[in-house]
Design a protein around this motif. Structure first.
Motif, PDB file in Angstrom:
ATOM      1  N   TRP A   7       9.080  37.395   3.983  1.00  0.00           N
ATOM      2  CA  TRP A   7      10.007  36.444   3.876  1.00  0.00           C
ATOM      3  C   TRP A   7       9.352  34.947   3.673  1.00  0.00           C
ATOM      4  CZ3 TRP A   7       9.527  33.022   7.580  1.00  0.00           C
ATOM      5  CH2 TRP A   7       9.418  33.581   8.967  1.00  0.00           C
ATOM      6  N   HIS A  31      13.142  32.954  11.619  1.00  0.00           N
ATOM      7  CA  HIS A  31      12.367  32.633  10.695  1.00  0.00           C
ATOM      8  C   HIS A  31      11.480  31.782  10.998  1.00  0.00           C
ATOM      9  CE1 HIS A  31      15.258  35.435   8.784  1.00  0.00           C
ATOM     10  NE2 HIS A  31      14.321  35.222   7.851  1.00  0.00           N
ATOM     11  N   ILE A  83      17.768  26.971   6.817  1.00  0.00           N
ATOM     12  CA  ILE A  83      17.442  28.621   6.780  1.00  0.00           C
ATOM     13  C   ILE A  83      18.858  29.264   7.140  1.00  0.00           C
ATOM     14  CG2 ILE A  83      16.024  30.447   7.786  1.00  0.00           C
ATOM     15  CD1 ILE A  83      13.759  28.550   8.160  1.00  0.00           C
ATOM     16  N   VAL A 110      10.663  28.551   2.799  1.00  0.00           N
ATOM     17  CA  VAL A 110      11.334  29.435   3.827  1.00  0.00           C
ATOM     18  C   VAL A 110      12.943  29.454   3.475  1.00  0.00           C
ATOM     19  CG1 VAL A 110      11.546  30.401   5.774  1.00  0.00           C
ATOM     20  CG2 VAL A 110       9.578  29.921   5.175  1.00  0.00           C
ATOM     21  N   HIS A 114      14.625  32.187   1.542  1.00  0.00           N
ATOM     22  CA  HIS A 114      15.469  33.240   2.189  1.00  0.00           C
ATOM     23  C   HIS A 114      17.083  33.319   1.847  1.00  0.00           C
ATOM     24  CE1 HIS A 114      16.801  35.745   5.298  1.00  0.00           C
ATOM     25  NE2 HIS A 114      17.444  34.830   6.232  1.00  0.00           N
TER      26      HIS A 114
END
Ligand code: SAM
Length: 273
Positions: A7, A31, A83, A110, A114
């Motif tokens: 990811w 994450h 996220i 990210v 994601h």
């Protein structure tokens, strides 16, 4: 060798702590990388209540989106969306209105990647990897192919993101730019960390965040109010987040005993007149 899971987009520097991934860590998410966790631990040394504050922030976000749905808002522009975690805006909105349209905007790779990965098959949700400090492309991206219809009311969400917009980037001007892009009857939901209660402690947190991808600033109540002209605040106004329309059905005890100073988080929902 450093971990780099699937990811994690190639472009990111996993050794540079990211405010999005530190927030994910405080929420108990997965994450984040060692560098994020290390800096988050430094923040926890000076502000151990952070995990409770971020949960209270997410609870405010849920209550605010639920209220906006009840008020008939069916399209949301979530600026600095983060996220994905539990209780995302699209989940809350779709529980109330399965037709609701959402645009998530985040500058963190990210967060954007994601979100795109889990939502690519959902036509009701669009993800923009973009910087909210450039409103024109964000608004164009949100409106492209009629995804959001700016001739109708929109719910703009600025939830715990303006702390990452320093005064030098003119946060009031940015809030105004998004406000001016929406029609009367649109709404803004905002939360913001405050220095009203524990100025020294939050000053130390600001010091920790100078080592992150973006500095973070806590603001006074008056400074936060000054970001909101053109919005008529719904009762109870700009208040401690845990006191903004608490859910009467939630009878769990407050983990910080209702001590608003330990939260140091203000929140409001305003209607564009
Ligand atoms: C503390 S998190 C809040 C996430 C979510 N809004 C919430 O309240 O749960 C702040 C988010 O804002 C994003 N962010 C910070 N500055 C930004 C900018 N200039 N443009 C877009 N996103 C930004 C960060 O990447 C991060 O994901």
């Amino acid at each position: 060798m450093l971990e780099r899971p699937l990811w994690a987009p190639d472009e990111i520097d996993i050794e540079r702590p990211s405010v999005a991934r530190m927030y994910d860590f405080f929420l108990g998410g997965s994450h984040n990388f060692a560098a994020d966790r290390q800096l988050a631990q430094q923040a926890l040394q000076v502000f151990p209540d952070a995990p409770y504050v971020v949960r209270a922030n997410r609870a405010f976000l849920r209550r605010a989106v639920t209220l906006l749905c009840e008020l008939g808002i069916d399209q949301f522009l979530d600026l600095g969306s983060g996220i994905p975690t539990v209780g995302n805006v699209h989940e809350v909105a779709h529980a109330a209105n399965p037709e609701a349209r959402i645009v998530y905007v985040d500058s963190d790779p990210v967060a954007a990647a994601h979100s795109q990965a889990i939502l690519r098959d959902d036509e009701r949700v669009r993800v923009l990897h973009a910087d909210l400090r450039a409103p024109a492309p964000v608004l164009l991206g949100a409106a492209a192919e009629g995804h959001l219809d700016f001739s109708r009311p929109v719910g703009v969400l600025l939830v715990s993101v303006l702390p990452f917009i320093p005064d030098s980037d003119d946060p009031a001007g940015l809030v105004a730019a998004y406000r001016e892009a929406t029609v009367p009857g649109s709404y803004l939901a905002i939360s913001h960390g405050t220095n009203e209660y524990q100025p020294e402690t939050v000053g130390e947190v600001e010091g920790v965040y100078t080592k992150a991808s973006q500095p973070g600033v806590f603001r006074s109540r008056d400074e936060i109010l000054a970001l909101l002209p053109g919005y008529e605040l719904l009762p109870p106004g700009l208040v401690d987040a845990i006191r903004w329309r608490p859910d009467p059905n939630d009878d769990r005890p407050d983990p910080l005993g209702g001590d608003v100073a330990r939260y140091s988080l203000l929140a409001a929902v305003g209607r564009r007149g």
